[in-house]
Design an enzyme around this catalytic site. Structure first.
Site, PDB file in Angstrom:
ATOM      1  N   GLU A   1      16.824  -5.229  11.368  1.00  0.00           N
ATOM      2  CA  GLU A   1      17.405  -5.830  11.789  1.00  0.00           C
ATOM      3  C   GLU A   1      18.914  -5.850  11.692  1.00  0.00           C
ATOM      4  O   GLU A   1      19.647  -6.297  10.494  1.00  0.00           O
ATOM      5  CB  GLU A   1      16.976  -6.412   9.803  1.00  0.00           C
ATOM      6  CG  GLU A   1      17.777  -5.817   8.910  1.00  0.00           C
ATOM      7  CD  GLU A   1      16.305  -5.158   8.235  1.00  0.00           C
ATOM      8  OE1 GLU A   1      15.564  -4.124   9.066  1.00  0.00           O
ATOM      9  OE2 GLU A   1      16.054  -4.730   7.395  1.00  0.00           O
TER      10      GLU A   1
ATOM     11  N   HIS B   1      15.564 -11.121   8.099  1.00  0.00           N
ATOM     12  CA  HIS B   1      16.412 -10.312   7.071  1.00  0.00           C
ATOM     13  C   HIS B   1      17.987 -10.756   7.202  1.00  0.00           C
ATOM     14  O   HIS B   1      18.731 -10.605   6.802  1.00  0.00           O
ATOM     15  CB  HIS B   1      15.964  -8.915   8.126  1.00  0.00           C
ATOM     16  CG  HIS B   1      15.158  -8.254   7.877  1.00  0.00           C
ATOM     17  ND1 HIS B   1      14.919  -8.013   5.645  1.00  0.00           N
ATOM     18  CD2 HIS B   1      14.391  -7.597   7.933  1.00  0.00           C
ATOM     19  CE1 HIS B   1      14.194  -7.169   5.701  1.00  0.00           C
ATOM     20  NE2 HIS B   1      13.831  -6.984   6.794  1.00  0.00           N
TER      21      HIS B   1
ATOM     22  N   GLU C   1      11.799  -6.607   1.466  1.00  0.00           N
ATOM     23  CA  GLU C   1      10.948  -6.585   2.685  1.00  0.00           C
ATOM     24  C   GLU C   1      10.259  -7.617   2.164  1.00  0.00           C
ATOM     25  O   GLU C   1       9.439  -8.323   3.197  1.00  0.00           O
ATOM     26  CB  GLU C   1      10.374  -5.108   2.648  1.00  0.00           C
ATOM     27  CG  GLU C   1      10.874  -4.099   3.720  1.00  0.00           C
ATOM     28  CD  GLU C   1      11.725  -5.130   4.911  1.00  0.00           C
ATOM     29  OE1 GLU C   1      11.164  -5.133   5.569  1.00  0.00           O
ATOM     30  OE2 GLU C   1      12.773  -4.480   5.116  1.00  0.00           O
TER      31      GLU C   1
ATOM     32  N   TYR D   1       5.883  -4.524   1.525  1.00  0.00           N
ATOM     33  CA  TYR D   1       6.446  -5.780   2.777  1.00  0.00           C
ATOM     34  C   TYR D   1       5.202  -7.206   1.643  1.00  0.00           C
ATOM     35  O   TYR D   1       5.572  -7.991   1.575  1.00  0.00           O
ATOM     36  CB  TYR D   1       5.423  -5.105   3.740  1.00  0.00           C
ATOM     37  CG  TYR D   1       6.647  -4.927   4.266  1.00  0.00           C
ATOM     38  CD1 TYR D   1       6.819  -3.289   3.686  1.00  0.00           C
ATOM     39  CD2 TYR D   1       7.410  -4.874   5.469  1.00  0.00           C
ATOM     40  CE1 TYR D   1       8.203  -2.443   4.370  1.00  0.00           C
ATOM     41  CE2 TYR D   1       7.904  -4.082   6.111  1.00  0.00           C
ATOM     42  CZ  TYR D   1       9.212  -3.013   6.080  1.00  0.00           C
ATOM     43  OH  TYR D   1       9.752  -2.704   6.551  1.00  0.00           O
TER      44      TYR D   1
HETATM   45  N1  BES Z   1      14.309  -2.580   7.821  1.00  0.00           N
HETATM   46  C1  BES Z   1      12.497  -2.782   8.539  1.00  0.00           C
HETATM   47  C2  BES Z   1      12.279  -1.261   9.285  1.00  0.00           C
HETATM   48  C3  BES Z   1      12.996   0.004   8.469  1.00  0.00           C
HETATM   49  C4  BES Z   1      12.511  -0.356   6.582  1.00  0.00           C
HETATM   50  C5  BES Z   1      13.465   0.893   8.744  1.00  0.00           C
HETATM   51  C6  BES Z   1      12.606   1.121   5.904  1.00  0.00           C
HETATM   52  C7  BES Z   1      13.395   1.841   8.038  1.00  0.00           C
HETATM   53  C8  BES Z   1      13.569   2.335   6.647  1.00  0.00           C
HETATM   54  C9  BES Z   1      11.879  -3.621   9.297  1.00  0.00           C
HETATM   55  O1  BES Z   1      12.813  -4.744   9.181  1.00  0.00           O
HETATM   56  C10 BES Z   1      11.103  -3.428   9.628  1.00  0.00           C
HETATM   57  O2  BES Z   1       9.886  -4.374   8.367  1.00  0.00           O
HETATM   58  N2  BES Z   1      10.278  -3.722  10.109  1.00  0.00           N
HETATM   59  C11 BES Z   1       8.476  -3.560  10.610  1.00  0.00           C
HETATM   60  C12 BES Z   1       8.073  -5.048  11.274  1.00  0.00           C
HETATM   61  C13 BES Z   1       7.302  -5.583  10.672  1.00  0.00           C
HETATM   62  C14 BES Z   1       7.090  -5.101   9.096  1.00  0.00           C
HETATM   63  C15 BES Z   1       6.945  -6.751  11.293  1.00  0.00           C
HETATM   64  C16 BES Z   1       7.990  -2.288  12.079  1.00  0.00           C
HETATM   65  O3  BES Z   1       8.996  -1.734  11.935  1.00  0.00           O
HETATM   66  O4  BES Z   1       6.821  -2.097  11.175  1.00  0.00           O
HETATM   67 ZN    ZN Z   2      11.553  -5.606   6.750  1.00  0.00          ZN
END
Ligand code: BES
Ligand code: ZN
Length: 584
Positions: free
Chosen positions: A261, A289, A308, A373
């Site tokens: 994000e 986000h 999350e 999450y």
């Molecule tokens: N912010 C996260 C990705 C992240 C988390 C990077 C922790 C580094 C450390 C991002 O928003 C995320 O959650 N991405 C998910 C998408 C999904 C939940 C729809 C992914 O990468 O799968």
């Molecule tokens: Zn996320």
């Protein structure tokens, strides 16, 4: 002295940074950034200032007049990196650090031309969450301290730099180009982000464009064409969008996440380009986000669920508004399944399945899971159910309004929620979500007729007629629900009827490969091997390597594949897989 964030050397009694002015030259030959950063503090103060660094080569620290300031770079600690302590003379508000990054900087991935879609130009990108910004810039790497910044990147003229910030101008003084960016909204350091490569863009709406290598641009533009409608729906749910633009960047395949994000410029894995918009919930997630995470920010990785869990909740509210309750229920069921898998994975370490974690001495990357999450999502669903949608929507807006451009802890959240929704936390047994391991017994679940239809077909080989109108989410759920001891004959029959091994939907493919590898279905091994050489998204690498590693016949193969492709993966992904392959 008080350290409020277990992942930063920051001491809360020291002055805070207000702005950064960053200048960096991108050197693809040595894989280093030659850089300097000027930190302006909120107030002048004398005494020590501790910055976070990782593998930075510090050349000098000077004051605004260029006079050297004394500093000490402490030996590196495994998770935190090295503390850079600078002695501030009385009255000093501005200092500049000259340094260069390491070719192994944990936030950076340097790609050779052959690792890109076009194959002609190198590519560089950053991924700073949770605690990697310190490998790019010496700073106070805690989300409690927000900064505004200016940046100037010097790069080869043939390339384009994009940043999660506002574009100011590009200059081409000689053989190189300089791109200037400015971030007017204060951000936590983990949201600092940039990419350099052969990049072009296409407009998607008044506030959005998509960036990609030219070879991918049209596909990306088609997949994400509805982003403006999504943005408008999100604003109607959560209030005005505060970041001016919502641009998208299609990353090279080694990008380790589905999406990140980064403000004004969300980074997205190219595995979302399924051709049918079936994976755009990831865009909804990263957009959400903008409110939960980027405006209202977790105070440290111990409160990651506030980022999350809220964002998954917001993502599914957007999805519900755009695609309806049935589709949302399928996504929630997939989330529920991934939560059960995560809890099972941590059965020997149940302390990692609480929402409010304690991470002193623990690397946030190591304990990353679906728990914050999906368990966070369930807690918010339970609260919504308890107080009703109308009251919960109003509460959400007040939450965002109260904490905008600030960081908060779980304890701050509890106090706020007790005030705003008296009695609700006790009513849903929030304690069980926040502080107790596992799945709370009364966790809510969404009902839907499609879900019930699917449930009746669990573990069978359905007729083509029964699955006529299934969406990829239904296919994935069907595969996720296959019993772990599904016989190879059933797997073969499924593949013959539905051709999963040839699926072009990455989510469906990975769920399939995991089930088929468990049954030692040979065509799956071949497909898994090629797929592991094509993508670097950890969500896919981890289950595939885990399944190979825990299947005795394939354990050697897992090592072999990893050795072949490790170089292509992002440093964070490589570390994660090494962890999996070293398990007993
Ligand atoms: N912010 C996260 C990705 C992240 C988390 C990077 C922790 C580094 C450390 C991002 O928003 C995320 O959650 N991405 C998910 C998408 C999904 C939940 C729809 C992914 O990468 O799968
Ligand atoms: Zn996320």
């Amino acid at each position: 002295m008080p350290r409020l964030d277990p992942h930063s050397y920051n001491e809360s009694t020291q002055p805070e940074t207000e702005t950064l002015d960053w200048r960096a030259r991108v050197d693809f030959r040595t894989r280093r950034l030659h850089a300097e950063v000027t930190l302006t503090l909120k107030e002048a103060s004398a005494g020590p200032l501790d910055l976070d660094t990782r593998e930075l080569d510090i050349r000098a620290v000077v004051d605004a007049q260029g006079k050297p300031l004394p500093f000490q770079l402490a030996p590196a600690e495994p998770i935190l990196g090295s503390r850079l302590r600078i002695e501030l003379p009385a009255g000093l508000r501005q200092l500049t650090v000259r340094y260069r990054t390491s070719p192994e900087a944990s936030a950076l991935q340097w790609l050779t031309p052959s690792q890109t879609a076009g194959g002609q130009h190198p590519f560089l990108f950053s991924q700073c969450q949770a605690i990697h910004a310190r490998s790019v810039i010496p700073l106070q790497d805690t989300p409690r301290i927000r900064v505004r910044y200016k940046a100037a990147l010097t790069l080869p003229k043939a390339l384009k730099a994009v940043m999660a910030a506002g574009f100011v101008r590009r200059e081409e003084p000689g053989v190189e180009a300089v791109e200037h960016y400015e971030m007017p909204q204060p951000i936590p350091p983990y949201l600092l982000a940039f990419a350099v490569g052969s990049l072009t863009s296409k407009e998607l709406g008044p506030r959005s464009r998509v960036w990609a290598e030219p070879e991918l641009l049209e596909d990306a533009a088609a997949e994400f064409e509805d982003v403006d409608a999504m943005l408008r729906v999100a604003e109607s749910l959560f209030g005005p969008y505060d970041w001016e633009r919502f641009d998208l960047l299609t990353m090279p395949p080694s990008f380790p996440y589905g999406g990140m994000e980064n403000p004004r410029l969300t980074f997205l894995t190219p595995t979302l380009l399924a051709g049918d918009k079936s994976l755009v919930n990831v865009v909804a997630h990263e957009l959400a986000h903008s409110w939960t995470g980027n405006l209202v920010t977790n105070a440290s990785a111990e409160h990651f669920w506030l980022n999350e869990g809220f964002t998954v909740f917001a993502e599914r509210r957007i999805l519900e508004a755009l695609e309806g309750k049935e589709v949302t229920a399928l996504h929630a069921a997939l989330g529920r399944r991934s939560l059960e898998t995560a809890i099972e994975h941590f059965r020997a370490h149940p302390q990692h399945t609480v929402l409010r974690t304690h991470l002193t001495g623990i690397d946030p990357d190591e304990v990353f899971s679906q728990v914050p999450y999906e368990k966070g999502y369930l807690l918010l669903c339970a609260l919504e159910e308890a107080v009703g949608r109308q009251a919960f929507d109003a509460y959400l807006k007040r939450y965002i309004d109260t904490f905008r451009f600030r960081a908060l802890t779980t304890e701050d959240w509890v106090a706020f929620t007790e005030r705003e929704l008296p009695g609700a936390l006790v009513q849903v047994n929030a304690e069980a979500y926040l502080h107790q391991p596992g799945l709370p017994p009364a966790a809510p679940s969404l009902r839907s007729s499609r879900l019930e239809g699917l449930q009746r077909l669990k573990g069978t080989v359905p007729s083509a007629e029964a699955v006529r109108d299934w969406t990829p989410a239904e296919w994935q759920l069907f595969l996720e629900w296959l019993p772990t001891d599904t016989p190879r004959e059933t797997i073969r029959a499924l593949d013959e009827r539905f051709h999963f091994t040839k699926s072009t939907n990455s989510e469906v493919l990975v769920s399939w490969l995991v089930a088929a590898l468990r049954a030692r279905y040979a065509p799956a091994l071949e497909r898994a091997e090629s797929f592991l050489g094509e993508v670097g998204r950890m969500k896919y690498l981890k289950p595939l390597y885990s399944t190979l590693h825990s299947t005795s016949e394939y354990r050697g193969k897992a090592r072999e594949i990893f050795q072949k492709y490790a170089e292509r993966y992002h440093p964070i992904a490589r570390q994660g897989i090494e962890g999996i392959l070293s398990r007993a």
